[in-house]
Design a protein around this motif. Structure first.
Motif, PDB file in Angstrom:
ATOM      1  N   HIS A  68       0.720  -1.130   0.196  1.00 44.70           N
ATOM      2  CA  HIS A  68      -0.326  -0.368   0.123  1.00 44.70           C
ATOM      3  C   HIS A  68       0.883   1.208   0.027  1.00 44.70           C
ATOM      4  CE1 HIS A  68      -3.844  -2.213   2.127  1.00 44.70           C
ATOM      5  NE2 HIS A  68      -2.720  -3.145   0.409  1.00 44.70           N
ATOM      6  N   ASP A  69       2.171   1.387   0.318  1.00 46.54           N
ATOM      7  CA  ASP A  69       2.752   2.126   0.576  1.00 46.54           C
ATOM      8  C   ASP A  69       3.084   2.425  -0.997  1.00 46.54           C
ATOM      9  OD1 ASP A  69       4.386   3.816   2.410  1.00 46.54           O
ATOM     10  OD2 ASP A  69       6.187   3.335   1.015  1.00 46.54           O
ATOM     11  N   SER A  70       3.284   2.308  -1.610  1.00 45.40           N
ATOM     12  CA  SER A  70       3.836   1.631  -3.222  1.00 45.40           C
ATOM     13  C   SER A  70       2.281   2.711  -4.182  1.00 45.40           C
ATOM     14  CB  SER A  70       3.975   1.628  -4.210  1.00 45.40           C
ATOM     15  OG  SER A  70       5.152   0.639  -3.306  1.00 45.40           O
ATOM     16  N   PHE A  71       1.296   2.565  -3.878  1.00 43.61           N
ATOM     17  CA  PHE A  71      -0.327   2.984  -4.313  1.00 43.61           C
ATOM     18  C   PHE A  71      -0.377   4.515  -4.311  1.00 43.61           C
ATOM     19  CE2 PHE A  71      -3.515   0.202  -3.761  1.00 43.61           C
ATOM     20  CZ  PHE A  71      -3.146  -0.801  -3.731  1.00 43.61           C
ATOM     21  N   THR A  72      -0.548   5.025  -5.098  1.00 41.93           N
ATOM     22  CA  THR A  72      -0.582   6.487  -5.589  1.00 41.93           C
ATOM     23  C   THR A  72      -1.529   7.240  -4.600  1.00 41.93           C
ATOM     24  OG1 THR A  72      -2.415   6.329  -6.376  1.00 41.93           O
ATOM     25  CG2 THR A  72      -0.758   5.940  -8.009  1.00 41.93           C
ATOM     26  N   PRO A  73      -1.291   8.455  -3.878  1.00 38.89           N
ATOM     27  CA  PRO A  73      -1.544   9.117  -3.259  1.00 38.89           C
ATOM     28  C   PRO A  73      -2.955   8.853  -3.173  1.00 38.89           C
ATOM     29  CG  PRO A  73       0.020  10.523  -3.652  1.00 38.89           C
ATOM     30  CD  PRO A  73      -0.048   8.939  -5.358  1.00 38.89           C
ATOM     31  N   LEU A  74      -3.904   8.753  -4.193  1.00 37.31           N
ATOM     32  CA  LEU A  74      -4.882   9.009  -3.719  1.00 37.31           C
ATOM     33  C   LEU A  74      -5.681   7.651  -3.656  1.00 37.31           C
ATOM     34  CD1 LEU A  74      -7.039  12.290  -5.796  1.00 37.31           C
ATOM     35  CD2 LEU A  74      -6.162  11.210  -3.181  1.00 37.31           C
ATOM     36  N   GLY A  75      -4.704   6.766  -4.637  1.00 36.20           N
ATOM     37  CA  GLY A  75      -5.002   5.230  -4.297  1.00 36.20           C
ATOM     38  C   GLY A  75      -5.192   4.275  -2.535  1.00 36.20           C
ATOM     39  N   GLY A  76      -3.805   5.409  -2.553  1.00 34.13           N
ATOM     40  CA  GLY A  76      -3.763   4.313  -0.669  1.00 34.13           C
ATOM     41  C   GLY A  76      -4.559   5.384   0.030  1.00 34.13           C
ATOM     42  N   ALA A  77      -4.956   6.923  -0.184  1.00 35.73           N
ATOM     43  CA  ALA A  77      -6.509   7.234   1.031  1.00 35.73           C
ATOM     44  C   ALA A  77      -7.262   6.248   0.766  1.00 35.73           C
ATOM     45  CB  ALA A  77      -6.394   8.780   0.359  1.00 35.73           C
ATOM     46  N   VAL A  78      -8.433   5.670   0.158  1.00 32.12           N
ATOM     47  CA  VAL A  78      -9.458   5.078   0.026  1.00 32.12           C
ATOM     48  C   VAL A  78      -8.992   4.211   0.923  1.00 32.12           C
ATOM     49  CG1 VAL A  78     -11.129   3.795  -1.682  1.00 32.12           C
ATOM     50  CG2 VAL A  78      -9.881   5.837  -2.403  1.00 32.12           C
ATOM     51  N   PRO A  79      -7.635   2.868   0.857  1.00 28.01           N
ATOM     52  CA  PRO A  79      -7.530   2.022   1.691  1.00 28.01           C
ATOM     53  C   PRO A  79      -7.972   2.401   3.532  1.00 28.01           C
ATOM     54  CG  PRO A  79      -6.589   1.669   0.478  1.00 28.01           C
ATOM     55  CD  PRO A  79      -7.159   2.458   0.023  1.00 28.01           C
ATOM     56  N   MET A  80      -7.785   4.149   4.049  1.00 28.55           N
ATOM     57  CA  MET A  80      -7.181   4.320   4.765  1.00 28.55           C
ATOM     58  C   MET A  80      -8.607   4.746   5.199  1.00 28.55           C
ATOM     59  SD  MET A  80      -4.517   8.153   5.803  1.00 28.55           S
ATOM     60  CE  MET A  80      -3.200   7.092   5.085  1.00 28.55           C
ATOM     61  N   LEU A  81      -9.074   5.626   4.750  1.00 27.06           N
ATOM     62  CA  LEU A  81     -10.382   6.397   4.741  1.00 27.06           C
ATOM     63  C   LEU A  81     -11.571   4.978   5.128  1.00 27.06           C
ATOM     64  CD1 LEU A  81     -12.240   8.488   4.873  1.00 27.06           C
ATOM     65  CD2 LEU A  81     -12.917   8.733   2.836  1.00 27.06           C
ATOM     66  N   MET A  82     -11.731   3.908   4.552  1.00 28.82           N
ATOM     67  CA  MET A  82     -12.248   2.646   4.893  1.00 28.82           C
ATOM     68  C   MET A  82     -11.601   2.146   6.205  1.00 28.82           C
ATOM     69  SD  MET A  82     -13.620   1.730   2.007  1.00 28.82           S
ATOM     70  CE  MET A  82     -14.643   0.476   2.740  1.00 28.82           C
ATOM     71  N   MET A  83     -10.529   2.053   6.548  1.00 27.13           N
ATOM     72  CA  MET A  83     -10.378   1.763   7.997  1.00 27.13           C
ATOM     73  C   MET A  83     -10.525   3.308   9.214  1.00 27.13           C
ATOM     74  SD  MET A  83      -6.464   0.054   7.933  1.00 27.13           S
ATOM     75  CE  MET A  83      -5.674   1.671   7.621  1.00 27.13           C
ATOM     76  N   GLN A  84     -10.866   4.193   8.743  1.00 27.75           N
ATOM     77  CA  GLN A  84     -11.344   5.552   9.793  1.00 27.75           C
ATOM     78  C   GLN A  84     -12.689   5.352   9.634  1.00 27.75           C
ATOM     79  OE1 GLN A  84      -9.391   8.506   7.925  1.00 27.75           O
ATOM     80  NE2 GLN A  84      -6.956   7.941   8.431  1.00 27.75           N
ATOM     81  N   LEU A  85     -13.575   5.450   9.177  1.00 32.89           N
ATOM     82  CA  LEU A  85     -14.858   5.136   9.148  1.00 32.89           C
ATOM     83  C   LEU A  85     -15.394   3.979   9.800  1.00 32.89           C
ATOM     84  CD1 LEU A  85     -16.195   5.053   4.774  1.00 32.89           C
ATOM     85  CD2 LEU A  85     -16.174   6.300   6.588  1.00 32.89           C
ATOM     86  N   GLY A  86     -14.360   3.170  10.647  1.00 31.53           N
ATOM     87  CA  GLY A  86     -14.774   2.105  11.903  1.00 31.53           C
ATOM     88  C   GLY A  86     -14.549   1.309  11.248  1.00 31.53           C
ATOM     89  N   GLU A  87     -14.029   0.695  10.059  1.00 27.09           N
ATOM     90  CA  GLU A  87     -14.383  -0.936   9.774  1.00 27.09           C
ATOM     91  C   GLU A  87     -16.047  -1.254  10.032  1.00 27.09           C
ATOM     92  OE1 GLU A  87     -11.929  -2.513   8.241  1.00 27.09           O
ATOM     93  OE2 GLU A  87     -10.137  -1.857   9.101  1.00 27.09           O
ATOM     94  N   VAL A  88     -17.011  -0.669   9.553  1.00 27.08           N
ATOM     95  CA  VAL A  88     -17.916  -1.303   9.688  1.00 27.08           C
ATOM     96  C   VAL A  88     -18.329  -1.313   8.014  1.00 27.08           C
ATOM     97  CG1 VAL A  88     -18.194   0.553  11.640  1.00 27.08           C
ATOM     98  CG2 VAL A  88     -18.706   1.942   9.515  1.00 27.08           C
ATOM     99  N   VAL A  89     -17.867  -1.100   7.148  1.00 30.34           N
ATOM    100  CA  VAL A  89     -18.234  -1.711   5.544  1.00 30.34           C
ATOM    101  C   VAL A  89     -18.019  -3.216   5.705  1.00 30.34           C
ATOM    102  CG1 VAL A  89     -17.971  -0.940   3.578  1.00 30.34           C
ATOM    103  CG2 VAL A  89     -17.724   1.075   4.679  1.00 30.34           C
ATOM    104  N   PHE A  90     -18.985  -3.955   5.865  1.00 28.48           N
ATOM    105  CA  PHE A  90     -18.181  -5.506   5.970  1.00 28.48           C
ATOM    106  C   PHE A  90     -17.670  -5.736   6.822  1.00 28.48           C
ATOM    107  CE2 PHE A  90     -18.948  -4.988   1.620  1.00 28.48           C
ATOM    108  CZ  PHE A  90     -19.950  -6.010   1.054  1.00 28.48           C
ATOM    109  N   GLY A  91     -16.370  -4.367   7.626  1.00 29.40           N
ATOM    110  CA  GLY A  91     -16.024  -4.987   8.995  1.00 29.40           C
ATOM    111  C   GLY A  91     -15.341  -5.956   8.594  1.00 29.40           C
ATOM    112  N   GLY A  92     -14.739  -6.684  10.812  1.00 35.41           N
ATOM    113  CA  GLY A  92     -14.663  -8.333  10.834  1.00 35.41           C
ATOM    114  C   GLY A  92     -15.502  -9.024  11.003  1.00 35.41           C
ATOM    115  N   VAL A  93     -15.046 -10.194  11.510  1.00 33.43           N
ATOM    116  CA  VAL A  93     -16.311 -11.034  11.644  1.00 33.43           C
ATOM    117  C   VAL A  93     -17.062 -10.587  13.084  1.00 33.43           C
ATOM    118  CG1 VAL A  93     -15.825 -13.152   9.826  1.00 33.43           C
ATOM    119  CG2 VAL A  93     -14.707 -12.742  12.534  1.00 33.43           C
ATOM    120  N   GLY A  94     -18.614 -10.305  13.133  1.00 34.76           N
ATOM    121  CA  GLY A  94     -19.324  -9.266  14.652  1.00 34.76           C
ATOM    122  C   GLY A  94     -18.514  -7.994  14.508  1.00 34.76           C
TER     123      GLY A  94
END
Length: 607
Positions: free
Chosen positions: A388-414
């Motif tokens: 992920h360190d080698s992704f484009t700046p905005l390409g890497g920003a999306v996975p970062m934001l997915m975590m920052q939403l609280g891991e609720v977009v499917f998220g961990g099991v349970g």
């Protein structure tokens, strides 16, 4: 988006939703306290051995204490195995004991379903540690998340109940009937694809070609020699052999993906050919990551006896996931504009550059790597098949934001589902304020106590992420781990804390985090990021279960239609985005502007 991208994405989603439904119904049956066909053989002997009274229910506080005690014991056990692994069997490479700070970080990491790894697996952990400590916690941490989710769902169904099930029963049933059978089947499939599964010592093999390289010359005292200027004296060396790591990898990879754990047996995780050998294994692992989180939405619908409620949550998750996946694929397909500017005509298309292939496996390519990044950060799974360190700046920003939403977009099991249910309660509360009605969800009133607990559950991770990032950047020990100064280095630290506090486990990879400072800081973030949310969730469950269930009236707000789905998506995005926008602006946004600005300036200079 290319036709291949669309085909990959459509096939993936179609298969996921098709198989999630029957699995969701099976898990709902496991959550039901009624005996299952093999209960007398698989469950009862375990209860007798542990002294558990299976029919005895627990209050929310007793359930919470059980969760904390069980996981604390697990953390101590994993820590001890690592510290003593040099004295224990199944260590053919004679791995030394893991350092205290790394052992602390790793034990907390695997107990909390984070699987952050500051170490290289094949160079640090013995086979016994990988199996008895790490793989076992992959099962228990996943089962703990599902058990807590069961409690919250039961609270919506209960009518003035004082107990919400038994933690030991929930833990046992999820492990025995869901996680173990699925993992065994998946592990056999992975072995068929070439994932290693053995107890052999590492293999020393001859390479096809010899490799010639430079290395420091060692003096008689055993130290590197220096010349008159104080620089290292180099000598030519030749390598004709390579050490190939072995081990029981397939059994750990299966639960690592199905349990949304993500911890790799080898250092480069799912980019390693012994963990992820073929395009088919890559697709299957991608599929396994989201299968149980998606299925739990159908479990929710079954348990509350209204399938539309589960479908509404699944629709909200899927909508955010689709947008994030398409965005990441788009950014990575564009490639690096600086590389495009090197061409004579300076109008190179993404097809000519091949997209951003830096840090990606050629056998997987841009599309699958981008999809993997979003799937794993949506699902609280820290595995990677590209850096992920080698992704484009905005390409890497999306996975970062997915975590920052609280891991609720499917998220961990349970944990993903109970996190999304917290946002659903918040959505109902906000909507109730807008129309002047007492908010209720599935017949239960949402009152002041619930809102206080919801606020804690939503705000604890941003507090850990932002305060932790600030501490890392203000201290010399924190800044020492940053190899890339400027906006990208800031992104690496922000990503690490976002990953730890949200129990994801993936990394930007450029940060040197295996130090006493980061091992301690991230360990604390992981522990409180997990249990400072679980306790409020269980408290909400206890409060809701004691309330009478109200009948649906003409004034009841529907929580299964398109309007509610849009409101829920808006709540998730607004809370997540507003909290992290300033930090994202200092990291990936600035880096993107610098990248584009430098390219434009270079192009003008060339003209």
């Amino acid at each position: 988006m290319t036709p291949t991208s669309w085909l990959l994405f459509i096939v993936y989603l179609a298969l996921l939703l098709a198989l999630a439904y029957p699995l969701g119904r099976l898990i709902a049956r496991v959550a039901d306290p009624k005996p299952l066909p093999l209960s007398s053989v698989l469950e009862k002997p375990l209860y007798r051995l542990a002294g558990v009274k299976a029919g005895e229910g627990m209050s929310w506080s007793t359930y919470a204490i059980s969760v904390l005690v069980f996981n604390l014991i697990g953390a101590v056990f994993v820590y001890g195995i690592q510290r003593l692994q040099n004295l224990l069997p199944l260590n053919p490479q004679n791995m030394a004991a893991v350092t205290a700070d790394s052992a602390f970080n790793t034990s907390v990491s695997f107990v909390t379903n984070t699987n952050w790894q500051g170490y290289g697996g094949e160079a640090t952990m013995s086979y016994l540690t990988q199996m008895l400590a790490l793989a076992v916690q992959n099962y228990f941490s996943a089962a703990t998340g599902i058990a807590v989710m069961f409690v919250l769902i039961r609270a919506f169904v209960a009518r003035s109940a004082k107990t919400l099930g038994n933690f030991w029963v929930d833990l046992t049933r999820v492990t025995v009937y869901v996680l173990l059978p699925m993992s065994i089947v998946f592990a056999v499939f992975l072995v068929s694809q070439g994932v290693v599964q053995n107890f052999s010592a590492y293999k020393e093999v001859s390479t096809i070609e010899k490799v010639v390289y430079q290395q420091p010359k060692i003096g008689p005292d055993g130290q590197p020699m220096k010349d008159a200027k104080g620089e290292s004296v180099m000598e030519e060396a030749t390598a004709a052999t390579q050490t190939l790591p072995m081990g029981p990898a397939a059994s750990q990879i299966a639960i690592k993906q199905l349990g949304t754990n993500g911890g790799g047996f080898f250092n480069v995780n799912s980019a390693h050919p012994y963990e992820n050998p073929t395009p088919l294994s890559n697709f299957a692992e991608l599929f396994a990551i989201l299968l149980i989180p998606a299925a739990l939405c159908f479990t929710f619908g079954d348990m509350v006896r209204d399938k539309r409620q589960g479908i509404a949550l699944l629709a909200a998750m899927t909508a955010i996931f689709v947008a994030a996946s398409l965005a990441t694929m788009h950014f990575e397909q564009q490639g690096n504009p600086r590389i495009a500017a090197l061409h004579v005509d300076q109008v190179t298309s993404s097809a000519q550059t091949g997209g951003n292939m830096e840090g990606k496996e050629v056998r997987f390519g841009v599309d699958t790597s981008a999809l993997w990044a979003v799937v794993t950060t949506a699902a609280s799974n820290g595995s990677v098949n590209a850096m992920h360190d080698s992704f484009t700046p905005l390409g890497g920003a999306v996975p970062m934001l997915m975590m920052q939403l609280g891991e609720v977009v499917f998220g961990g099991v349970g944990s993903g589902l109970y996190g999304m249910l917290i946002f659903a309660l918040m959505t109902v509360f906000i909507a109730g304020l807008m129309i002047g009605r007492t908010p209720e969800y599935l017949g239960k009133k949402i009152e002041s106590f619930e809102i206080k607990m919801i606020s804690i559950a939503i705000l604890v991770t941003p507090l850990l992420v932002l305060v932790g990032t600030a501490i890392a950047l203000m201290t010399e020990a924190g800044r020492a781990g940053i190899a890339n100064p400027g906006a990208h280095g800031f992104s690496e630290v922000l990503y690490a804390l976002s990953s730890a506090a949200n129990n994801n486990g993936s990394a930007f990879a450029g940060l040197s985090a295996n130090t006493p400072f980061y091992n301690t800081l991230l360990g604390i973030a992981m522990w409180f990021g997990r249990f400072a949310i679980i306790i409020p969730v269980l408290a909400i469950a206890g409060s809701l279960s004691a309330k009478k269930r109200l009948e649906v009236t003409a004034g009841t707000m529907p929580t299964h239609g398109p309007l509610f789905i849009v409101l829920l998506i808006g709540t998730v995005l607004i809370v997540g985005a507003l909290t992290y926008i300033p930090a994202l602006a200092l990291g990936p946004v600035v880096e993107h502007l610098q990248l584009v600005g430098t390219t434009v300036t270079s192009a003008k200079a060339g003209q």
